[in-house]
Design a protein around this motif. Structure first.
Motif: not given
Length: 383
Positions: A11, A13, A114, A117, A222, A226, A228, A230
């Motif tokens: 992952r 960041t 979205m 994941m 959600s 799972e 994400s 965006m």
């Protein structure tokens, strides 16, 4: 990067430059070595059952780029052979996406984005699937054993279908109605409010007239998957979008830059028009032949660009008539189109918020304009 630099990044960041020392960034290279990308709990090493035909595998490493061309994610995919009965899955149509963008702009709501994941690593499959031990991940003690998949593997032919089935089932239970023409478009009407969802494999765009309804949908998704989130839609299906109070602008500037580089046209002289009015293209049977594979690749790339560039539609389709036997004159005509793209790389479609969504159409034709068969060429335009 924090931790062992020899371990893969699972992952990442991306933070501001002020905090760069506390962040992990994706790699900008595509690795050839699998030794750092081999850890997956969804495997069982078993004796191959009778009449088992395990599928072979190979690793494919790719980088996912954002709309600005920067690498945003490193992807490792395990591609496989054939072991399936049904893999068909509906795919979003460009026409539907354009209509959705126009509708959202007219109604004044912003589209969000979205994605699911690890979508293909978490979808269950109905069939029993066995794969050979992948390169770099073979057991020294059990070379003859095979892996039995407990869940769908990224790249498995059944994976998109399994994901689509689960997403569809959830949306229908939520109260959505599936589109009658495009099966990846879903509509929810609740009271006087509307919510629209468009699915493209594991990427989802959605928006509606009610903030509460949109938030409720995002929360439910959600919980079930799972996800994400965006944020506001900016880059989807190869289309770059910018939404504002006055409307939505859609273009393919990044894609244009990529194909100019791909076909060595990045340094070409710009042209103001895609085709000269004095140019008459025909079969040119006496002309010198050129590489058919390259010519078809150029045409295919340009045809995808017409999704947001109707100004090159006629020129591209005219050149596409000669893909079977391209000549130098045809390639020169195609290069003229690329030179026009060099002059107008950011041209696109504008959907005004003041649009009434009424459909208007125009058509025109020449008379026996084709030099090859003397047929008339018809053209239509819908707004």
């Amino acid at each position: 990067m924090i931790g062992d630099i020899h371990q893969r990044v699972t992952r990442s960041t991306v933070a501001s430059l002020a905090f760069f020392s506390h962040s992990a960034y994706v790699a900008t290279f595509e690795p050839e070595d699998v030794s750092h990308a081999l850890s997956d709990p969804n495997w069982d090493l078993v004796e191959p059952p009778p009449n088992c035909h395990p599928i072979g595998t190979k690793w494919v490493f790719k980088n996912k780029q954002g709309e600005n061309g920067m690498v945003v994610r490193n992807k490792a995919r395990l591609k496989e052979g054939i072991d399936y009965e049904e893999t068909f899955v509906p795919v979003a149509r460009l026409e539907t996406i354009r209509i959705l963008l126009a509708f959202a702009a007219s109604k004044g709501f912003k589209l969000q984005q979205m994605d699911v994941m690890s979508a293909f690593l978490n979808r269950f499959i109905d069939e029993e699937v066995y794969v050979r031990q992948p390169p770099g991940f073979k057991s020294a003690r059990f070379l003859d054993r095979v892996y039995k998949l407990r869940k769908s593997l990224y790249g498995l032919k059944q994976a998109p279908r399994a994901l689509y089935a689960r997403l569809t089932s959830f949306l229908l239970k939520f109260g959505f109605v599936m589109g009658s023409v495009d099966k990846t478009l879903f509509l929810l009407s609740r009271g006087g409010d509307t919510l629209i969802v468009q699915i493209y494999v594991d990427d989802i765009i959605f928006g509606g007239s009610s903030h509460a309804l949109v938030s409720s949908y995002a929360e439910q998704m959600s919980r079930e998957f799972e996800m994400s989130l965006m944020g506001e839609l900016q880059f989807f299906f190869g289309l770059q979008t910018k939404q504002g109070p006055e409307g939505t602008f859609v273009h393919q500037a990044k894609y244009t830059k990529d194909i100019l580089k791909k076909f060595d046209m990045g340094d070409s002289k710009p042209m103001t028009t895609p085709m000269s009015t004095n140019t008459a293209i025909d079969a040119d049977e006496d002309g010198e032949a050129v590489d058919q594979k390259e010519f078809r690749g150029m045409i295919g790339s340009l045809l995808y660009l017409t999704a947001t560039r109707p100004d090159i539609q006629f020129a591209v389709c005219l050149c596409a008539r000669y893909k079977a036997s391209p000549r130098i004159s045809h390639r020169q005509a195609v290069k003229r189109i690329f030179r026009h793209l060099k002059f107008t790389p950011k041209l696109g479609l504008w959907y005004s918020s003041g649009s009434s969504l009424s459909l208007r159409g125009f058509s025109d034709a020449d008379h026996a304009g084709c030099r090859s068969d003397r047929k008339s060429t018809f053209g239509t335009c819908q707004l």
